[in-house]
Scaffold this motif. Sequence first.
Motif, PDB file in Angstrom:
ATOM      1  N   ALA A  12     -36.148   6.237  10.084  1.00  0.00           N
ATOM      2  CA  ALA A  12     -36.661   5.729  11.356  1.00  0.00           C
ATOM      3  C   ALA A  12     -37.205   6.900  12.162  1.00  0.00           C
ATOM      4  O   ALA A  12     -36.659   7.983  12.148  1.00  0.00           O
ATOM      5  CB  ALA A  12     -35.554   5.015  12.132  1.00  0.00           C
ATOM      6  N   ILE A  13     -38.277   6.678  12.850  1.00  0.00           N
ATOM      7  CA  ILE A  13     -38.910   7.723  13.636  1.00  0.00           C
ATOM      8  C   ILE A  13     -38.162   7.838  14.958  1.00  0.00           C
ATOM      9  O   ILE A  13     -38.025   6.878  15.696  1.00  0.00           O
ATOM     10  CB  ILE A  13     -40.398   7.403  13.892  1.00  0.00           C
ATOM     11  CG1 ILE A  13     -41.117   7.091  12.585  1.00  0.00           C
ATOM     12  CG2 ILE A  13     -41.065   8.538  14.652  1.00  0.00           C
ATOM     13  CD1 ILE A  13     -40.982   8.142  11.517  1.00  0.00           C
ATOM     14  N   GLN A  14     -37.677   9.029  15.242  1.00  0.00           N
ATOM     15  CA  GLN A  14     -36.845   9.260  16.419  1.00  0.00           C
ATOM     16  C   GLN A  14     -37.671   9.363  17.690  1.00  0.00           C
ATOM     17  O   GLN A  14     -38.653  10.081  17.737  1.00  0.00           O
ATOM     18  CB  GLN A  14     -36.044  10.543  16.227  1.00  0.00           C
ATOM     19  CG  GLN A  14     -35.108  10.841  17.365  1.00  0.00           C
ATOM     20  CD  GLN A  14     -34.352  12.109  17.141  1.00  0.00           C
ATOM     21  OE1 GLN A  14     -34.934  13.158  17.011  1.00  0.00           O
ATOM     22  NE2 GLN A  14     -33.048  11.988  17.098  1.00  0.00           N
ATOM     23  N   ALA A  15     -37.223   8.697  18.711  1.00  0.00           N
ATOM     24  CA  ALA A  15     -37.759   8.817  20.063  1.00  0.00           C
ATOM     25  C   ALA A  15     -39.271   8.653  20.143  1.00  0.00           C
ATOM     26  O   ALA A  15     -39.877   9.000  21.129  1.00  0.00           O
ATOM     27  CB  ALA A  15     -37.350  10.158  20.671  1.00  0.00           C
ATOM     28  N   GLY A  16     -39.878   8.134  19.113  1.00  0.00           N
ATOM     29  CA  GLY A  16     -41.299   7.850  19.156  1.00  0.00           C
ATOM     30  C   GLY A  16     -42.190   9.074  19.275  1.00  0.00           C
ATOM     31  O   GLY A  16     -43.296   8.975  19.754  1.00  0.00           O
ATOM     32  N   VAL A  17     -41.728  10.212  18.825  1.00  0.00           N
ATOM     33  CA  VAL A  17     -42.546  11.423  18.942  1.00  0.00           C
ATOM     34  C   VAL A  17     -43.359  11.597  17.673  1.00  0.00           C
ATOM     35  O   VAL A  17     -42.823  11.612  16.576  1.00  0.00           O
ATOM     36  CB  VAL A  17     -41.670  12.665  19.168  1.00  0.00           C
ATOM     37  CG1 VAL A  17     -42.513  13.917  19.206  1.00  0.00           C
ATOM     38  CG2 VAL A  17     -40.882  12.519  20.449  1.00  0.00           C
ATOM     39  N   ALA A  18     -44.657  11.710  17.836  1.00  0.00           N
ATOM     40  CA  ALA A  18     -45.545  11.931  16.703  1.00  0.00           C
ATOM     41  C   ALA A  18     -46.480  13.073  17.052  1.00  0.00           C
ATOM     42  O   ALA A  18     -47.018  13.124  18.143  1.00  0.00           O
ATOM     43  CB  ALA A  18     -46.347  10.681  16.398  1.00  0.00           C
ATOM     44  N   VAL A  19     -46.641  13.987  16.131  1.00  0.00           N
ATOM     45  CA  VAL A  19     -47.546  15.111  16.343  1.00  0.00           C
ATOM     46  C   VAL A  19     -48.711  14.965  15.388  1.00  0.00           C
ATOM     47  O   VAL A  19     -48.508  14.867  14.185  1.00  0.00           O
ATOM     48  CB  VAL A  19     -46.833  16.460  16.091  1.00  0.00           C
ATOM     49  CG1 VAL A  19     -47.790  17.608  16.284  1.00  0.00           C
ATOM     50  CG2 VAL A  19     -45.635  16.593  17.008  1.00  0.00           C
ATOM     51  N   ALA A  61     -46.204   5.463  12.283  1.00  0.00           N
ATOM     52  CA  ALA A  61     -44.898   5.518  12.943  1.00  0.00           C
ATOM     53  C   ALA A  61     -44.368   4.106  13.190  1.00  0.00           C
ATOM     54  O   ALA A  61     -43.194   3.818  12.943  1.00  0.00           O
ATOM     55  CB  ALA A  61     -44.995   6.293  14.253  1.00  0.00           C
ATOM     56  N   LEU A  62     -45.235   3.219  13.661  1.00  0.00           N
ATOM     57  CA  LEU A  62     -44.837   1.830  13.883  1.00  0.00           C
ATOM     58  C   LEU A  62     -44.472   1.154  12.567  1.00  0.00           C
ATOM     59  O   LEU A  62     -43.469   0.436  12.478  1.00  0.00           O
ATOM     60  CB  LEU A  62     -45.964   1.060  14.578  1.00  0.00           C
ATOM     61  CG  LEU A  62     -46.358   1.527  15.982  1.00  0.00           C
ATOM     62  CD1 LEU A  62     -47.586   0.760  16.460  1.00  0.00           C
ATOM     63  CD2 LEU A  62     -45.207   1.387  16.953  1.00  0.00           C
ATOM     64  N   LEU A  63     -45.272   1.387  11.539  1.00  0.00           N
ATOM     65  CA  LEU A  63     -45.036   0.755  10.237  1.00  0.00           C
ATOM     66  C   LEU A  63     -43.743   1.251   9.583  1.00  0.00           C
ATOM     67  O   LEU A  63     -42.991   0.461   9.002  1.00  0.00           O
ATOM     68  CB  LEU A  63     -46.225   1.007   9.309  1.00  0.00           C
ATOM     69  CG  LEU A  63     -47.498   0.248   9.696  1.00  0.00           C
ATOM     70  CD1 LEU A  63     -48.708   0.836   8.989  1.00  0.00           C
ATOM     71  CD2 LEU A  63     -47.337  -1.237   9.376  1.00  0.00           C
ATOM     72  N   ILE A  64     -43.476   2.545   9.683  1.00  0.00           N
ATOM     73  CA  ILE A  64     -42.246   3.081   9.091  1.00  0.00           C
ATOM     74  C   ILE A  64     -41.029   2.494   9.796  1.00  0.00           C
ATOM     75  O   ILE A  64     -40.060   2.084   9.149  1.00  0.00           O
ATOM     76  CB  ILE A  64     -42.242   4.614   9.121  1.00  0.00           C
ATOM     77  CG1 ILE A  64     -43.270   5.159   8.124  1.00  0.00           C
ATOM     78  CG2 ILE A  64     -40.846   5.166   8.802  1.00  0.00           C
ATOM     79  CD1 ILE A  64     -43.537   6.648   8.240  1.00  0.00           C
ATOM     80  N   ASN A  65     -41.061   2.433  11.127  1.00  0.00           N
ATOM     81  CA  ASN A  65     -39.919   1.865  11.828  1.00  0.00           C
ATOM     82  C   ASN A  65     -39.802   0.360  11.606  1.00  0.00           C
ATOM     83  O   ASN A  65     -38.698  -0.170  11.558  1.00  0.00           O
ATOM     84  CB  ASN A  65     -39.965   2.211  13.306  1.00  0.00           C
ATOM     85  CG  ASN A  65     -39.359   3.574  13.558  1.00  0.00           C
ATOM     86  OD1 ASN A  65     -39.141   4.345  12.627  1.00  0.00           O
ATOM     87  ND2 ASN A  65     -39.094   3.883  14.803  1.00  0.00           N
ATOM     88  N   LEU A  66     -40.932  -0.323  11.414  1.00  0.00           N
ATOM     89  CA  LEU A  66     -40.860  -1.733  11.055  1.00  0.00           C
ATOM     90  C   LEU A  66     -40.171  -1.873   9.701  1.00  0.00           C
ATOM     91  O   LEU A  66     -39.286  -2.720   9.520  1.00  0.00           O
ATOM     92  CB  LEU A  66     -42.263  -2.352  11.021  1.00  0.00           C
ATOM     93  CG  LEU A  66     -42.325  -3.833  10.662  1.00  0.00           C
ATOM     94  CD1 LEU A  66     -41.571  -4.682  11.689  1.00  0.00           C
ATOM     95  CD2 LEU A  66     -43.780  -4.282  10.550  1.00  0.00           C
ATOM     96  N   GLY A  67     -40.547  -1.024   8.758  1.00  0.00           N
ATOM     97  CA  GLY A  67     -39.883  -1.032   7.454  1.00  0.00           C
ATOM     98  C   GLY A  67     -38.395  -0.752   7.574  1.00  0.00           C
ATOM     99  O   GLY A  67     -37.572  -1.401   6.920  1.00  0.00           O
ATOM    100  N   ALA A  68     -38.031   0.212   8.423  1.00  0.00           N
ATOM    101  CA  ALA A  68     -36.618   0.541   8.615  1.00  0.00           C
ATOM    102  C   ALA A  68     -35.854  -0.647   9.195  1.00  0.00           C
ATOM    103  O   ALA A  68     -34.742  -0.957   8.761  1.00  0.00           O
ATOM    104  CB  ALA A  68     -36.487   1.761   9.518  1.00  0.00           C
TER     105      ALA A  68
END
Length: 124
Positions: A12-19, A61-68
């Motif tokens: 899951a992507i933490q705190a929505g931070v994407a670089v 990021a959205l897709l990975i967390n949706l998968g999680a």
Amino acid sequence: MFGMFTAAALFAIQAGVAVPPPESESLQTTDVAFEEIANGQNAAAIAALQERLAAEPSDPALLINLGAAYQRSGDSERAAAAYRAAADSSTRYQLELADGSWMDSRHAARLAMHSLDRTTLALR
């Protein structure tokens, strides 16, 4: 400190931070329903992520967390589809994972797909 986590929690992507990739210096912060996933509110996470994906359908990021969230709900078929979509997305980021590490979004999505066969990971 973390104890036992499902593999989905690790990816899951933490705190929505994407670089964005290194050629860009800007930092993007997006709400990717991490708090809902971390608190076991998978249905709420799925609803929020699906709503955000309507505007940004290829955001990894959205897709990975949706998968999680799907994986934690026991829906491995939908989890795999979300992870596949993230891996195939033309958008690419360096993402902060739930364990604090950073990883390329495509690599994270591929590892998450492989995690569907595992039940737990021990983290420090």
